[in-house]
Motif scaffolding. Structure first.
Motif, short mmCIF file in Angstrom:
data_model
loop_
_atom_site.label_atom_id
_atom_site.label_comp_id
_atom_site.label_asym_id
_atom_site.label_seq_id
_atom_site.Cartn_x
_atom_site.Cartn_y
_atom_site.Cartn_z
N ASP A 105 0.81 -1.22 0.00
CA ASP A 105 0.00 0.00 0.00
C ASP A 105 0.85 1.27 0.00
N PRO A 106 1.63 1.50 -1.05
CA PRO A 106 2.41 2.74 -1.10
C PRO A 106 1.50 3.94 -1.26
N SER A 107 1.99 5.08 -0.88
CA SER A 107 1.19 6.30 -1.03
C SER A 107 0.96 6.58 -2.51
N GLU A 108 -0.03 7.39 -2.77
CA GLU A 108 -0.36 7.72 -4.16
C GLU A 108 0.81 8.41 -4.85
N GLN A 109 1.52 9.24 -4.10
CA GLN A 109 2.66 9.96 -4.68
C GLN A 109 3.78 9.00 -5.08
N LEU A 110 4.15 8.08 -4.17
CA LEU A 110 5.21 7.12 -4.48
C LEU A 110 4.81 6.19 -5.62
N TRP A 111 3.55 5.77 -5.61
CA TRP A 111 3.09 4.88 -6.66
C TRP A 111 3.13 5.56 -8.02
N ASN A 125 12.86 11.28 -2.04
CA ASN A 125 11.60 11.50 -1.34
C ASN A 125 11.71 10.93 0.07
N GLU A 127 9.47 10.36 2.18
CA GLU A 127 8.41 9.38 2.47
C GLU A 127 8.85 7.97 2.07
N TYR A 128 9.61 7.88 0.98
CA TYR A 128 10.11 6.57 0.54
C TYR A 128 11.03 5.96 1.60
N SER A 131 9.07 4.81 4.56
CA SER A 131 8.29 3.62 4.23
C SER A 131 9.18 2.40 4.10
#
Length: 233
Positions: A105-111, A125, A127-128, A131
């Motif tokens: 379930d990666p974030s929309e931005q990472l995906w 990033n 967030e990466y 995660s």
């Protein structure tokens, strides 16, 4: 007579810090001669009561700059830079592959960045990294994850191209390093260009992403082996 001798004793050689820096950072081809000439002129300037601090700083900075330029052209410098590249790149690739293998379930931005093939943007990033660290990707990754036939083939192609390049040209370590760098980055550029141009479905970008990151993963060690084997001095 006594006052004259005392005055000469006050005219010392180069300051210890300047001498230490020059002995280690000046051009080794004429380092000793340079230090000797600077010492003579430094003492003469002291005797004539001329300004010495600014003059010595400028001379030392110029000598150090010249020495570092000379060092940057040496094989030793190329080897150091190459080792640093290996230390930075290989663990980063391993960490990224671990994140991909265990991604949940990666974030929309990472995906979206992944679907667009913008791995470089993912690596910058925050967030990466959060995660990837929280998902403990490295602890659950297997060696089979790194088996990538196109990536291995690319590394073998690089080895063959290196043999031809080094045997047909009188290249130095810098020229070979640039040649190798091109082979290292081309898979990523090709993959990114293909994803941008073809816009494949998200389910079909996996092989391209794998080639983009694993081709450099296999190529960098081959480059280091050839570099240290061919340029021994």
């Amino acid at each position: 007579m006594h006052s004259k001798n005392a005055q000469q004793e006050n005219h010392t050689a180069l300051p210890k810090l300047v001498g230490w820096l020059l002995s280690r950072l000046a051009n080794p081809a004429y380092k000793n001669e340079l230090i000797g000439d600077l010492e003579e002129e430094y003492i003469e300037r002291q005797s004539a009561h001329q300004e010495t601090t600014k003059w010595l700083c400028s001379q030392a900075m110029f000598a150090i700059w010249d020495g570092q330029k000379a060092m940057a052209r040496t094989t030793k410098f190329v080897k150091v830079i190459s080792i640093i590249l290996c230390i930075l790149a290989l663990p980063t690739i391993v960490f990224f592959v671990g994140w991909l293998a265990n991604m949940q379930d990666p974030s929309e931005q990472l995906w979206q960045l992944l679907v667009d093939g913008k791995i470089h943007a993912i690596l910058f990033n925050s967030e990466y990294w959060q995660s990837a660290w929280n998902e403990h990707g490295l602890g659950q990754i297997g060696l089979a994850t790194f088996i990538n036939v196109p990536g291995i083939f690319w590394a073998l192609l690089f080895a063959g191209a290196s043999y031809l390049f080094l045997s047909k040209t009188n290249s130095n370590s810098w020229q070979y390093g640039i040649f190798a760098l091109a082979f290292i980055v081309v898979p990523y550029l090709l993959g990114y260009a293909a994803i941008s141009a073809l816009e494949p479905e998200p389910q079909k970008i996996g092989p391209t992403i794998a080639f983009m990151v694993l081709a450099p993963f296999f190529t960098i060690p081959v480059y280091l082996v050839i570099l240290f084997g061919r340029f021994r001095k």
